[in-house]
Motif scaffolding. Sequence first.
Motif, PDB file in Angstrom:
ATOM      1  N   PHE A  48      19.972 -43.775  -4.451  1.00 15.82           N
ATOM      2  CA  PHE A  48      19.348 -42.565  -4.968  1.00 15.82           C
ATOM      3  C   PHE A  48      19.038 -42.632  -6.453  1.00 15.82           C
ATOM      4  O   PHE A  48      17.952 -42.280  -6.885  1.00 15.82           O
ATOM      5  N   ARG A  49      19.991 -43.056  -7.281  1.00 16.04           N
ATOM      6  CA  ARG A  49      19.907 -42.800  -8.709  1.00 16.04           C
ATOM      7  C   ARG A  49      19.588 -44.012  -9.567  1.00 16.04           C
ATOM      8  O   ARG A  49      19.501 -43.889 -10.783  1.00 16.04           O
ATOM      9  N   SER A  50      19.428 -45.168  -8.965  1.00 13.40           N
ATOM     10  CA  SER A  50      19.071 -46.328  -9.767  1.00 13.40           C
ATOM     11  C   SER A  50      17.600 -46.258 -10.173  1.00 13.40           C
ATOM     12  O   SER A  50      16.850 -45.377  -9.749  1.00 13.40           O
ATOM     13  N   ARG A  51      17.166 -47.215 -10.978  1.00 13.48           N
ATOM     14  CA  ARG A  51      15.780 -47.241 -11.455  1.00 13.48           C
ATOM     15  C   ARG A  51      14.784 -47.269 -10.300  1.00 13.48           C
ATOM     16  O   ARG A  51      13.690 -46.705 -10.379  1.00 13.48           O
ATOM     17  N   ASP A  52      15.157 -47.926  -9.207  1.00 10.11           N
ATOM     18  CA  ASP A  52      14.264 -48.030  -8.054  1.00 10.11           C
ATOM     19  C   ASP A  52      14.722 -47.167  -6.883  1.00 10.11           C
ATOM     20  O   ASP A  52      14.249 -47.337  -5.755  1.00 10.11           O
ATOM     21  N   GLY A  53      15.650 -46.244  -7.133  1.00  7.77           N
ATOM     22  CA  GLY A  53      16.195 -45.413  -6.068  1.00  7.77           C
ATOM     23  C   GLY A  53      15.242 -44.332  -5.593  1.00  7.77           C
ATOM     24  O   GLY A  53      14.152 -44.121  -6.141  1.00  7.77           O
ATOM     25  N   ILE A  54      15.671 -43.633  -4.555  1.00  4.51           N
ATOM     26  CA  ILE A  54      14.837 -42.601  -3.926  1.00  4.51           C
ATOM     27  C   ILE A  54      14.420 -41.538  -4.925  1.00  4.51           C
ATOM     28  O   ILE A  54      13.264 -41.113  -4.965  1.00  4.51           O
ATOM     29  N   TRP A  55      15.363 -41.102  -5.761  1.00  6.63           N
ATOM     30  CA  TRP A  55      15.038 -40.001  -6.670  1.00  6.63           C
ATOM     31  C   TRP A  55      14.132 -40.435  -7.828  1.00  6.63           C
ATOM     32  O   TRP A  55      13.607 -39.592  -8.546  1.00  6.63           O
ATOM     33  N   ALA A  56      13.918 -41.736  -7.990  1.00  3.36           N
ATOM     34  CA  ALA A  56      12.985 -42.195  -9.021  1.00  3.36           C
ATOM     35  C   ALA A  56      11.534 -41.944  -8.618  1.00  3.36           C
ATOM     36  O   ALA A  56      10.639 -41.926  -9.452  1.00  3.36           O
ATOM     37  N   HIS A  57      11.314 -41.733  -7.322  1.00  7.32           N
ATOM     38  CA  HIS A  57       9.951 -41.565  -6.817  1.00  7.32           C
ATOM     39  C   HIS A  57       9.734 -40.214  -6.142  1.00  7.32           C
ATOM     40  O   HIS A  57       8.655 -39.962  -5.598  1.00  7.32           O
ATOM     41  N   ALA A  58      10.746 -39.365  -6.141  1.00  6.48           N
ATOM     42  CA  ALA A  58      10.626 -38.060  -5.491  1.00  6.48           C
ATOM     43  C   ALA A  58      11.541 -37.070  -6.185  1.00  6.48           C
ATOM     44  O   ALA A  58      12.589 -37.450  -6.711  1.00  6.48           O
ATOM     45  N   ASP A  59      11.145 -35.820  -6.191  1.00 11.94           N
ATOM     46  CA  ASP A  59      11.948 -34.770  -6.807  1.00 11.94           C
ATOM     47  C   ASP A  59      12.848 -34.151  -5.757  1.00 11.94           C
ATOM     48  O   ASP A  59      12.379 -33.397  -4.892  1.00 11.94           O
ATOM     49  N   PRO A  60      14.158 -34.455  -5.785  1.00  6.57           N
ATOM     50  CA  PRO A  60      15.050 -33.963  -4.731  1.00  6.57           C
ATOM     51  C   PRO A  60      15.161 -32.443  -4.700  1.00  6.57           C
ATOM     52  O   PRO A  60      15.336 -31.853  -3.640  1.00  6.57           O
ATOM     53  N   THR A  61      15.073 -31.806  -5.858  1.00  6.60           N
ATOM     54  CA  THR A  61      15.203 -30.352  -5.889  1.00  6.60           C
ATOM     55  C   THR A  61      14.015 -29.671  -5.215  1.00  6.60           C
ATOM     56  O   THR A  61      14.095 -28.504  -4.831  1.00  6.60           O
ATOM     57  N   ARG A  62      12.911 -30.431  -5.041  1.00  6.09           N
ATOM     58  CA  ARG A  62      11.744 -29.865  -4.360  1.00  6.09           C
ATOM     59  C   ARG A  62      11.678 -30.278  -2.897  1.00  6.09           C
ATOM     60  O   ARG A  62      11.356 -29.459  -2.035  1.00  6.09           O
ATOM     61  N   LEU A  63      12.009 -31.534  -2.598  1.00  7.88           N
ATOM     62  CA  LEU A  63      11.821 -32.055  -1.252  1.00  7.88           C
ATOM     63  C   LEU A  63      13.061 -31.949  -0.364  1.00  7.88           C
ATOM     64  O   LEU A  63      12.934 -31.818   0.843  1.00  7.88           O
ATOM     65  N   ALA A  64      14.245 -32.055  -0.960  1.00 10.38           N
ATOM     66  CA  ALA A  64      15.491 -32.006  -0.181  1.00 10.38           C
ATOM     67  C   ALA A  64      16.204 -30.687  -0.442  1.00 10.38           C
ATOM     68  O   ALA A  64      17.382 -30.651  -0.767  1.00 10.38           O
ATOM     69  N   SER A  65      15.465 -29.606  -0.273  1.00  9.55           N
ATOM     70  CA  SER A  65      15.989 -28.296  -0.648  1.00  9.55           C
ATOM     71  C   SER A  65      15.762 -27.274   0.450  1.00  9.55           C
ATOM     72  O   SER A  65      14.932 -27.458   1.345  1.00  9.55           O
ATOM     73  N   ILE A  66      16.489 -26.171   0.361  1.00 13.41           N
ATOM     74  CA  ILE A  66      16.291 -25.043   1.267  1.00 13.41           C
ATOM     75  C   ILE A  66      14.857 -24.523   1.154  1.00 13.41           C
ATOM     76  O   ILE A  66      14.223 -24.181   2.159  1.00 13.41           O
ATOM     77  N   GLU A  67      14.347 -24.479  -0.061  1.00 10.14           N
ATOM     78  CA  GLU A  67      12.988 -23.962  -0.269  1.00 10.14           C
ATOM     79  C   GLU A  67      11.955 -24.814   0.472  1.00 10.14           C
ATOM     80  O   GLU A  67      11.030 -24.275   1.097  1.00 10.14           O
ATOM     81  N   ALA A  68      12.107 -26.125   0.421  1.00 12.29           N
ATOM     82  CA  ALA A  68      11.170 -26.995   1.131  1.00 12.29           C
ATOM     83  C   ALA A  68      11.282 -26.802   2.636  1.00 12.29           C
ATOM     84  O   ALA A  68      10.267 -26.744   3.351  1.00 12.29           O
ATOM     85  N   LEU A  69      12.508 -26.695   3.129  1.00 14.29           N
ATOM     86  CA  LEU A  69      12.725 -26.488   4.563  1.00 14.29           C
ATOM     87  C   LEU A  69      12.059 -25.201   5.039  1.00 14.29           C
ATOM     88  O   LEU A  69      11.425 -25.157   6.098  1.00 14.29           O
ATOM     89  N   GLU A  70      12.193 -24.144   4.254  1.00 14.38           N
ATOM     90  CA  GLU A  70      11.700 -22.837   4.675  1.00 14.38           C
ATOM     91  C   GLU A  70      10.224 -22.618   4.364  1.00 14.38           C
ATOM     92  O   GLU A  70       9.525 -21.929   5.110  1.00 14.38           O
ATOM     93  N   ASP A  71       9.729 -23.200   3.257  1.00 12.07           N
ATOM     94  CA  ASP A  71       8.377 -22.869   2.800  1.00 12.07           C
ATOM     95  C   ASP A  71       7.381 -24.018   2.867  1.00 12.07           C
ATOM     96  O   ASP A  71       6.173 -23.786   2.771  1.00 12.07           O
ATOM     97  N   ASN A  72       7.886 -25.256   3.003  1.00 18.48           N
ATOM     98  CA  ASN A  72       6.987 -26.409   2.999  1.00 18.48           C
ATOM     99  C   ASN A  72       7.520 -27.447   3.976  1.00 18.48           C
ATOM    100  O   ASN A  72       7.815 -28.582   3.616  1.00 18.48           O
ATOM    101  N   TYR A  73       7.615 -27.028   5.230  1.00 15.20           N
ATOM    102  CA  TYR A  73       8.322 -27.835   6.234  1.00 15.20           C
ATOM    103  C   TYR A  73       7.656 -29.183   6.480  1.00 15.20           C
ATOM    104  O   TYR A  73       8.342 -30.189   6.684  1.00 15.20           O
ATOM    105  N   ASP A  74       6.341 -29.237   6.463  1.00 19.30           N
ATOM    106  CA  ASP A  74       5.655 -30.507   6.722  1.00 19.30           C
ATOM    107  C   ASP A  74       6.064 -31.568   5.696  1.00 19.30           C
ATOM    108  O   ASP A  74       6.334 -32.718   6.052  1.00 19.30           O
ATOM    109  N   GLU A  75       6.133 -31.170   4.436  1.00 24.80           N
ATOM    110  CA  GLU A  75       6.521 -32.119   3.383  1.00 24.80           C
ATOM    111  C   GLU A  75       8.003 -32.471   3.499  1.00 24.80           C
ATOM    112  O   GLU A  75       8.397 -33.629   3.294  1.00 24.80           O
ATOM    113  N   PHE A  76       8.821 -31.482   3.819  1.00 31.20           N
ATOM    114  CA  PHE A  76      10.253 -31.700   4.057  1.00 31.20           C
ATOM    115  C   PHE A  76      10.444 -32.728   5.164  1.00 31.20           C
ATOM    116  O   PHE A  76      11.218 -33.689   5.028  1.00 31.20           O
ATOM    117  N   LEU A  77       9.730 -32.550   6.274  1.00 30.81           N
ATOM    118  CA  LEU A  77       9.850 -33.445   7.417  1.00 30.81           C
ATOM    119  C   LEU A  77       9.410 -34.862   7.060  1.00 30.81           C
ATOM    120  O   LEU A  77      10.095 -35.838   7.391  1.00 30.81           O
TER     121      LEU A  77
END
Length: 241
Positions: free
Chosen positions: A36-65
């Motif tokens: 997740f947190r290394s230079r080449d980890g998942i969070w280096a290429h995606a915003d976890p607070t936007r994609l792995a969040s309750i808000e994404a699940l409820e309001d932007n399900y296609d992107e969450f999925l």
Amino acid sequence: MSFEEEAKGLARLVKAGGVTIFSGAGLSTESGLQDFRSRDGIWAHADPTRLASIEALEDNYDEFLEFYKARLYVPEEIQPNIGHEIVAKWEKEGYVEGVITQNVDRLHQKAGSVNVWELHGSLEPVRCHRCGREGTTADFLAGKPCSYCGGRLRPSVVLFGEMLPQRPLEAADELSDRCKTFIVLGSSLVVSPANYFPRQAKSRGANLVIVNRDPTPLDGIADLVVQEGIGAFLSETEKYM
């Protein structure tokens, strides 16, 4: 201290029993999973607070999925590595009392570990966000709704905006409180409240061992810091068990 001396030192601690294991993404990367947190980890290429969040699940399900399909689902070819297997062996032999993990891949269980406490939940089982009933991974990956209520399916991971599960926190607290040796395997130790547990164990008089390729904020209070591959180091340790 040489690699061999470090391994002999850990073997002595493990053979004394009362060991708690604390694992992070660095253990799973040795099975081929991205961290997740290394230079080449998942969070280096995606915003976890936007994609792995309750808000994404409820309001932007296609992107969450799509995020979970592309980034986090564990392919069948990903299997436990030698580090997982040695931890499971030590538990079977009575040295390890339990595993606290930040990982959601269930590789510890696949390797044979039994007393595993998942602080951040797990990718499976899939469940309905609305009614809580269990669904299937296949339905989730296909974007199908819950077969009972039509709600949205989700993995059982802890999303941003959710509380950590109470029972694993309580178990982690108990294991940290009573252990003789607390071994960190592959965690950056920057995520709270998870990074409280090694501090707690050390404050109760336990030996603190940190095996991680990069420095961590707790290296200064550790009794042994090893910046090597986990599988290689635990395999070397096994020679002296």
